[in-house]
Scaffold this motif. Structure first.
Motif, short mmCIF file in Angstrom:
data_model
loop_
_atom_site.label_atom_id
_atom_site.label_comp_id
_atom_site.label_asym_id
_atom_site.label_seq_id
_atom_site.Cartn_x
_atom_site.Cartn_y
_atom_site.Cartn_z
N HIS A 11 -3.54 36.32 -88.17
CA HIS A 11 -4.75 36.61 -88.92
C HIS A 11 -4.41 37.65 -89.99
O HIS A 11 -3.55 38.49 -89.79
CB HIS A 11 -5.82 37.16 -87.97
N ASN A 43 -12.84 40.83 -79.70
CA ASN A 43 -13.91 41.00 -80.68
C ASN A 43 -15.22 40.71 -79.94
O ASN A 43 -15.62 39.55 -79.83
CB ASN A 43 -13.74 40.03 -81.86
N ALA A 92 -8.94 38.03 -80.76
CA ALA A 92 -10.26 37.82 -81.37
C ALA A 92 -10.81 36.44 -81.03
O ALA A 92 -12.01 36.23 -81.05
CB ALA A 92 -10.17 38.01 -82.88
N ASN A 93 -9.91 35.51 -80.75
CA ASN A 93 -10.35 34.14 -80.44
C ASN A 93 -10.49 33.91 -78.94
O ASN A 93 -10.25 32.81 -78.44
CB ASN A 93 -9.37 33.14 -81.04
N HIS A 108 -6.57 42.97 -78.25
CA HIS A 108 -7.92 43.44 -78.60
C HIS A 108 -8.91 42.29 -78.46
O HIS A 108 -8.54 41.12 -78.56
CB HIS A 108 -7.97 44.06 -80.00
N ALA A 134 -14.17 47.62 -84.27
CA ALA A 134 -14.09 46.25 -84.79
C ALA A 134 -12.72 45.70 -84.43
O ALA A 134 -11.87 46.43 -83.92
CB ALA A 134 -14.27 46.26 -86.30
N GLY A 135 -12.51 44.41 -84.73
CA GLY A 135 -11.23 43.80 -84.40
C GLY A 135 -10.07 44.51 -85.06
O GLY A 135 -9.08 44.88 -84.41
N ALA A 136 -10.18 44.74 -86.37
CA ALA A 136 -9.08 45.38 -87.08
C ALA A 136 -8.85 46.80 -86.58
O ALA A 136 -7.72 47.29 -86.56
CB ALA A 136 -9.36 45.38 -88.59
N SER A 140 -12.57 30.92 -87.12
CA SER A 140 -12.01 32.25 -86.92
C SER A 140 -13.10 33.30 -86.71
O SER A 140 -12.91 34.24 -85.95
CB SER A 140 -11.09 32.66 -88.08
N THR A 174 -5.62 40.35 -90.96
CA THR A 174 -5.67 41.78 -90.64
C THR A 174 -4.40 42.27 -89.96
O THR A 174 -4.10 43.46 -89.98
CB THR A 174 -6.87 42.07 -89.71
N GLU A 231 -6.86 46.52 -83.52
CA GLU A 231 -5.44 46.31 -83.88
C GLU A 231 -4.78 47.65 -84.19
O GLU A 231 -3.67 47.93 -83.74
CB GLU A 231 -5.33 45.41 -85.12
N HIS A 273 -18.07 41.17 -80.86
CA HIS A 273 -19.05 40.60 -81.78
C HIS A 273 -18.74 39.14 -82.12
O HIS A 273 -19.51 38.51 -82.83
CB HIS A 273 -19.16 41.45 -83.05
N LYS A 274 -17.65 38.61 -81.65
CA LYS A 274 -17.42 37.18 -81.82
C LYS A 274 -17.61 36.47 -80.49
O LYS A 274 -18.42 35.56 -80.37
CB LYS A 274 -16.00 36.92 -82.33
N THR A 311 -1.33 36.21 -82.87
CA THR A 311 -2.72 35.79 -82.71
C THR A 311 -2.70 34.58 -81.78
O THR A 311 -2.05 33.58 -82.09
CB THR A 311 -3.32 35.40 -84.08
C1 LIG Z 1 -12.07 38.34 -86.98
C2 LIG Z 1 -10.66 38.50 -86.61
C3 LIG Z 1 -10.02 39.75 -86.72
C4 LIG Z 1 -10.68 40.98 -87.33
O1 LIG Z 1 -11.83 41.39 -86.68
P1 LIG Z 1 -12.89 42.33 -87.43
O2 LIG Z 1 -13.88 42.67 -86.38
O3 LIG Z 1 -13.45 41.53 -88.56
O4 LIG Z 1 -12.16 43.53 -87.91
C5 LIG Z 1 -8.70 39.83 -86.31
N1 LIG Z 1 -8.05 38.75 -85.84
C6 LIG Z 1 -8.64 37.53 -85.72
C7 LIG Z 1 -7.85 36.36 -85.18
C8 LIG Z 1 -9.96 37.37 -86.11
O5 LIG Z 1 -10.54 36.14 -86.01
#
Ligand SMILES: *Cc1c(COP(=O)(O)O)cnc(C)c1O
Length: 497
Positions: free
Chosen positions: A183, A280, A258-259, A278, A150-152, A90, A185, A155, A282-283, A227
Motif C-alpha cells: 500500500h 484499521n 488494513a485488509n 496494524h 489511523a492505519g498510517a 482497499s 503508505t 505503521e 475504521h475499515k 501488505t
Molecule cells: C487504508 C490503508 C492504509 C492506511 O490507513 P489510513 O487509516 O488511511 O492511514 C494502509 N494500508 C492499507 C493496505 C490500507 O488499505
C-alpha cells in the motif's frame, strides 16, 4: 442483459441526491422571517447596548421548515454506505451496524472526560484493556496498543518499534524490503523512520516469492513490510517461509493488516512469523470513515516487540485497571490520552456482537469479491485470473479499443447510482479498477452492481460517447480532476464557475 436486470439498475437510487441543487441559506432568507414564536414577555423592547451588540454575523432570517429542508436535502448529497453500494477497493467502505453506534453513545462512555482519574473510569479502562487482548488474540500475537490514530499512524508506530529494537541490539540497519504490491503508505512510513525502501519484484500471480526475498535480504536490512492480503487482493501464502528467512538474517516482519476483513478469525499472524501488524478499525471493525476520520490503527506485536509498545500501557492487577509508564524501552506516547476511545468502543462492540461469527464475516467478504470477479470476467480484463481475497482488480484493456478508459467507466457508474470503485491503484496494474464489495452486500445488490458494470461494457462498444460525457445525472458534470483537487472553488452554488 435481461429485462429484469435492466429494471434493477433503474431501481438504484444511491446517487439520486447528487442531482439536486441547493441555494445558500443567505440567498433564501428574507428579512423579518422567523424560525420560532416566543410568547410576548410583556416588557418594553430595549436595544442591546452598542458595546455588547457589536457587528455580529449577518445571519439570514428563515423559517424553521426552510432550515429543516435545507439541511435534510444537503444530507442526501453525501453518497454513503447507508445509501448505496460503495465498492471502494482497499478502503473497505462497509456497513457499520447501528448497535455499535448505540454502544459508543452510552452516556457513561460518551461523557467520560479523558482527564478522569483511573479510579473514576474503570469501565472505560476495562474496555481498552480487553480490546487490546481481543485484537492480539484475533491475529495470534502477544500484546496490542490502541494508541495509533489511523492505519498510517499504526505503521509509523510499528516501524518505530522495529527501529528501536534494532538500535537496542546495536545493529545498524538502513533499508527495508517492500514488495511492489505494498500500500502507498508503506514506503512513506519506512522513509519517515529513516529507512531506504528496497523494492521486491512480485512473482507470477501477483504474489511475493521467497526466492526474490532471499536475494535481497542482507545484514543492513531492517526487515520487510508486507501488505497481506496485498493490494491485488492476493493472499501472501509464502509469508511464513519468508518470515523465517528474514528472522534468520536478523530482520523483523511488519504486516499491514488494513485488509483484515479478508482474513479475520482465519489467519494466525503469529504462526506466519509476523512481529507487528496494524489494524484499521475504521475499515474492518465498524467505524464509519471517509472525509478524514475518526480512525484508529492499533498495532499488535509478537514477544520480541512487547517491550517497545507505546506507553503508558493499560494494566490490570486483578482488582483495578490503571495506566503504567514502567516500560523503559517503550517508544513513548503516540497519542494524547487513550487513543480514539469511541472507535475502539465501536470495534469492541462489533467483535463481541459477532463472536466466532467474525470468521463468517471474512468468509463472506471473500465470497462476495469472488462473485463479482466471476460475473465481470469476460466483460473486463482480469490481469490476475485467479481466485481473490476481499477485492478483485480489473483493467480497462478491453474497452481501450473503443477509446474508453477506466475514468469513463466509473463516471458512468455514478449515473447508474453506484459509487465508483478505487481506480488507477494498485500502480502495478495499468488502468486498474479495484472492486471491494465487502461482506455486508446482499446478492441482489451485488447483481445490480455487476449488471451496471456489464451494461457499461456494452455501452463502451455501442455508444462510447455516453461514457465520455458521464456523469450527466449529477448537478455538476465531469470535473477537471487536477484543477478540482488543486484549486477547489468552495462557493455555495456549485453551478457557478
Ligand atoms: C487504508 C490503508 C492504509 C492506511 O490507513 P489510513 O487509516 O488511511 O492511514 C494502509 N494500508 C492499507 C493496505 C490500507 O488499505
Amino acid at each position: 442483459m435481461s429485462e429484469s436486470s435492466g429494471k434493477k439498475i433503474a431501481d438504484q437510487v444511491g446517487a439520486s441526491g447528487l442531482a439536486l441543487n441547493e441555494k445558500l441559506l443567505w440567498e433564501r432568507g428574507r428579512p423579518g422571517r422567523s424560525g420560532m414564536s416566543i410568547p410576548d414577555a410583556g416588557v418594553p423592547e430595549t436595544p442591546l447596548p452598542a458595546e455588547i451588540a457589536g457587528n455580529g454575523p449577518n445571519w439570514p432570517d428563515l423559517s424553521e421548515l426552510e432550515v429543516v429542508r435545507h439541511y435534510t436535502r444537503l444530507s442526501t448529497w453525501n453518497f454513503g454506505v447507508d445509501t448505496g453500494v460503495y465498492p471502494l477497493g482497499s478502503c473497505t467502505m462497509k456497513y457499520n451496524p447501528k448497535i455499535n453506534e448505540k454502544m459508543a453513545s452510552l452516556p457513561g462512555f460518551a461523557g467520560a472526560h479523558p482527564l478522569l482519574p483511573d479510579d473514576a473510569c474503570q469501565g472505560a479502562l476495562r474496555v481498552l484493556h480487553e480490546m487490546e487482548r481481543l485484537l492480539a488474540d484475533i491475529v495470534g500475537l502477544a500484546a496490542a496498543s490502541l494508541q495509533p490514530a489511523a492505519g498510517a499512524h499504526g505503521e509509523l508506530c510499528g516501524m518505530l518499534m522495529i527501529a528501536a529494537h534494532h538500535r537496542h541490539a546495536g545493529a545498524k540497519k538502513t533499508k527495508i524490503l517492500m514488495p511492489d504490491t505494498a500500500h502507498g503508505t508503506n514506503p512513506a512510513t519506512a522513509a519517515m523512520c529513516g529507512y531506504r525502501e528496497v523494492k521486491v519484484p512480485i512473482g507470477v500471480g501477483g504474489k511475493l516469492e521467497l526466492a526474490a526475498v532471499r536475494e535481497l535480504m542482507d545484514a543492513e536490512t531492517a526487515g520487510i513490510m508486507v501488505t497481506n492480503p496485498n493490494t491485488l487482493g492476493v493472499f501472501e501464502s509464502e509469508l511464513a517461509d519468508i518470515s523465517a528467512l528474514i528472522h534468520e538474517r536478523g530482520g523483523l516482519v511488519y504486516a499491514d493488516g488494513a485488509n483484515l476483513n479478508a482474513i479475520m478469525g482465519r489467519v494466525d499472524m503469529g504462526k506466519m512469523g509476523v512481529d507487528v501488524v496494524h489494524f484499521n478499525l475504521h475499515k474492518s471493525m465498524s467505524t464509519p470513515h471517509g472525509g478524514g476520520g475518526p480512525g484508529s490503527g492499533p498495532v499488535a506485536v509478537g514477544e520480541a516487540l512487547v517491550p517497545y509498545l507505546p506507553g503508558p500501557r493499560i494494566q490490570f492487577d486483578g482488582e483495578r485497571y490503571f495506566l503504567s509508564d514502567a516500560q523503559p524501552l517503550s517508544i513513548g506516547r503516540l497519542h494524547g490520552f487513550h487513543g480514539q476511545f469511541g472507535t475502539a468502543l465501536r470495534a469492541y462492540s462489533y467483535i463481541l456482537s459477532l463472536g466466532p461469527e467474525i470468521r463468517t464475516a471474512s468468509g463472506l467478504a471473500v465470497l462476495n469479491a469472488n462473485y463479482i470477479r466471476a460475473k465481470l470476467k469476460g466483460h473486463y480484463d482480469l490481469p490476475y485470473d485467479q481466485s481473490c481475497m476481499h477485492e478483485c482488480v480489473f483493467t480497462d484493456a478491453k474497452q481501450k479499443k473503443f477509446k474508453v478508459a477506466t475514468l469513463d467507466i466509473v463516471k458512468r457508474l455514478i449515473d447508474l447510482g453506484f459509487h465508483p470503485p478505487t481506480v488507477y491503484f494498485p500502480l502495478v496494474v495499468s488502468g486498474a479498477l479495484m472492486i471491494e464489495p465487502t461482506e455486508t452486500e446482499a446478492k441482489e445488490d451485488l447483481d445490480a452492481f455487476a449488471d451496471a458494470m456489464i451494461r457499461i461494457a456494452r455501452e463502451a462498444e455501442e455508444n462510447p460517447d455516453i461514457l465520455h460525457a458521464a456523469p450527466t445525472r449529477t448537478k455538476v458534470g465531469r470535473l477537471d480532476e487536477t484543477l478540482a483537487a488543486r484549486k477547489p472553488v468552495l462557493t455555495g452554488d456549485m453551478t457557478r464557475d
